[in-house]
Scaffold this active site. Structure first.
Site, short mmCIF file in Angstrom:
data_model
loop_
_atom_site.label_atom_id
_atom_site.label_comp_id
_atom_site.label_asym_id
_atom_site.label_seq_id
_atom_site.Cartn_x
_atom_site.Cartn_y
_atom_site.Cartn_z
N ALA A 62 0.85 -1.19 0.00
CA ALA A 62 0.00 0.00 0.00
C ALA A 62 0.88 1.24 0.00
CB ALA A 62 -0.89 0.01 1.25
N TYR A 127 -4.92 9.49 1.73
CA TYR A 127 -4.64 8.09 2.09
C TYR A 127 -5.96 7.35 2.37
CZ TYR A 127 -3.29 4.14 5.07
OH TYR A 127 -3.16 2.88 5.62
N LYS A 131 -7.63 4.37 0.07
CA LYS A 131 -7.82 3.05 0.66
C LYS A 131 -9.30 2.63 0.58
CE LYS A 131 -5.33 0.66 2.57
NZ LYS A 131 -4.47 -0.45 2.07
N1 NAP Z 1 0.94 0.79 9.44
C1 NAP Z 1 -0.22 1.06 9.99
O1 NAP Z 1 -0.28 1.61 11.09
C2 NAP Z 1 -1.50 0.71 9.29
C3 NAP Z 1 -2.72 1.12 9.85
C4 NAP Z 1 -3.91 0.78 9.22
C5 NAP Z 1 -3.90 0.04 8.07
N2 NAP Z 1 -2.71 -0.33 7.51
C6 NAP Z 1 -2.77 -1.10 6.26
O2 NAP Z 1 -2.13 -2.33 6.49
C7 NAP Z 1 -1.46 -2.75 5.30
C8 NAP Z 1 -0.01 -3.04 5.61
O3 NAP Z 1 0.59 -1.85 6.08
P1 NAP Z 1 2.12 -1.82 6.55
O4 NAP Z 1 2.23 -0.79 7.60
O5 NAP Z 1 2.59 -3.20 6.78
O6 NAP Z 1 2.81 -1.25 5.25
P2 NAP Z 1 4.37 -0.99 5.02
O7 NAP Z 1 5.17 -1.50 6.16
O8 NAP Z 1 4.51 0.44 4.61
O9 NAP Z 1 4.67 -1.94 3.81
C9 NAP Z 1 4.18 -1.64 2.55
C10 NAP Z 1 4.78 -2.63 1.59
O10 NAP Z 1 4.41 -2.19 0.28
C11 NAP Z 1 5.59 -2.18 -0.54
N3 NAP Z 1 5.46 -1.15 -1.57
C12 NAP Z 1 5.22 0.15 -1.38
N4 NAP Z 1 5.21 0.78 -2.58
C13 NAP Z 1 5.43 -0.16 -3.52
C14 NAP Z 1 5.52 -0.16 -4.93
N5 NAP Z 1 5.36 0.97 -5.63
N6 NAP Z 1 5.75 -1.32 -5.57
C15 NAP Z 1 5.90 -2.46 -4.87
N7 NAP Z 1 5.84 -2.55 -3.53
C16 NAP Z 1 5.60 -1.41 -2.86
C17 NAP Z 1 6.70 -1.86 0.42
O11 NAP Z 1 7.93 -2.21 -0.17
P3 NAP Z 1 9.31 -1.44 0.23
O12 NAP Z 1 9.67 -1.94 1.59
O13 NAP Z 1 10.24 -1.86 -0.83
O14 NAP Z 1 8.99 0.02 0.23
C18 NAP Z 1 6.31 -2.71 1.62
O15 NAP Z 1 6.70 -4.05 1.45
C19 NAP Z 1 -1.70 -1.65 4.28
O16 NAP Z 1 -2.82 -1.98 3.51
C20 NAP Z 1 -2.01 -0.45 5.13
O17 NAP Z 1 -2.84 0.49 4.43
C21 NAP Z 1 -1.52 -0.03 8.10
#
Ligand code: NAP
Length: 287
Positions: A62, A127, A131
């Site tokens: 994402a 964002y 989403k």
């Molecule tokens: N973090 C939170 O607090 C939170 C809260 C609510 C919901 N969520 C949702 O939960 C899910 C997981 O979140 P997360 O925090 O685990 O996310 P994250 O740690 O930011 O990881 C996102 C992943 O997406 C990859 N990515 C980003 N841009 C890309 C691109 N252009 N092409 C290919 N890969 C790409 C990143 O790769 P790189 O490492 O190479 O950048 C990483 O592996 C998401 O849907 C997010 O919206 C998260």
């Protein structure tokens, strides 16, 4: 052997936790990172699904930089809206389940009781908007094998997050100011991964909310993390107005977990307990 593809499984905060949880349960896991497969190429995704004979495709990829998304709406839309649509189309002709994650930031934060999946979303940021559009694109495909999980406030191992950042700063400073008028549901990625698999094992499909139990402000979460880590830094509560950020965030976004609990008979453990486990594991890894 059950097989899973985890997009974001190599480097993502949640992706890594999911890959671990699946491996612990004996699944064959393809944890993908950038460059492994062109995730925007429908044919390439379909081909990968068929050659791996995957049972489940997890999407944790994402655009997660909430403030930067305000300046980069097209990039946010590509990852948060168009990618889920491509993945939905890719699984449509297969028996594979698509598990996709969304966010509490789809809500406007004007409620003061936990948000259910029946509550109308009204995102206040790019964002949150993108989403929500991703969710809607997927739901419009009417896939029989689709699970969308809205989660919130992730912390865990493998990638910088709010808790690890606070601990880094608290180790260097005697006082930190943290907002106290945004309240949400902190979620430990390892619990979220386990609970996702529990929901899947019960054959659930559709839209669910999933986090740890309980609620906290960012200030309370920071203070508890600092206290558990044995640091002496003072955590000072401030208002959102005193800490202006580019993207608007909900003042209240606690998620109602009852739908999850009804199906699984699991009440996710309270976030402070999960936080202590995370910090203990982190401490052990450092000594
Ligand atoms: N973090 C939170 O607090 C939170 C809260 C609510 C919901 N969520 C949702 O939960 C899910 C997981 O979140 P997360 O925090 O685990 O996310 P994250 O740690 O930011 O990881 C996102 C992943 O997406 C990859 N990515 C980003 N841009 C890309 C691109 N252009 N092409 C290919 N890969 C790409 C990143 O790769 P790189 O490492 O190479 O950048 C990483 O592996 C998401 O849907 C997010 O919206 C998260």
């Amino acid at each position: 052997m059950k097989t899973a593809i985890v997009l974001g499984g190599k480097t993502g905060l949640l992706g890594q936790a999911l890959a671990l949880a699946l491996e612990n349960r004996g699944w064959l896991v393809h944890a993908l990172g950038r460059g492994d497969v062109d995730i925007f190429d429908l044919t390439a995704i379909k081909h990968f699904l068929s050659t791996t004979r995957a049972d489940v495709l997890f999407n944790t990829v994402a655009y997660t930089k909430v403030d930067q998304a305000e300046d980069e709406p097209a990039e946010a839309s590509l990852l948060n809206r168009q990618l889920p649509l491509i993945l939905g189309k890719a699984v449509a002709e297969t028996k594979a389940l698509l598990v996709h994650y969304s966010t509490d930031f789809v809500f406007n934060g004007k409620k003061d009781t936990p948000y259910t999946t029946e509550d109308l979303p009204e995102p206040g940021s790019v964002y949150g908007q993108t989403k929500l559009q991703g969710e809607q694109e997927l739901l419009n495909l009417h896939l029989p094998n689709l699970l969308i999980l809205r989660t919130s406030w992730l912390f865990g191992p493998g990638r910088t997050n709010f808790v690890t950042r606070i601990l880094e700063l608290a180790a260097q400073r005697s006082e930190l100011s943290v907002v106290h008028d945004q309240v949400g549901s902190p979620s430990y990625t390892l619990d979220l991964a386990d609970n996702t698999l529990a929901l899947m094992e019960h054959g659930a499909t559709g839209l669910f909310h999933l986090a740890n139990s309980g609620q906290a402000s960012w200030c309370e979460l920071a203070a508890e993390a600092v206290r558990c880590a044995g640091l002496t830094c003072q955590i000072k509560p401030i208002t959102s107005a005193e800490y202006p950020q580019q993207a608007q965030r909900p003042h209240y976004s606690v998620l109602d977990l009852n739908a999850f609990s009804r199906i699984t008979n699991i009440i996710p453990r309270p976030w402070p307990q999960a936080l202590r486990e995370f910090l203990f594991a982190r401490f052990k890894a450092q000594i």
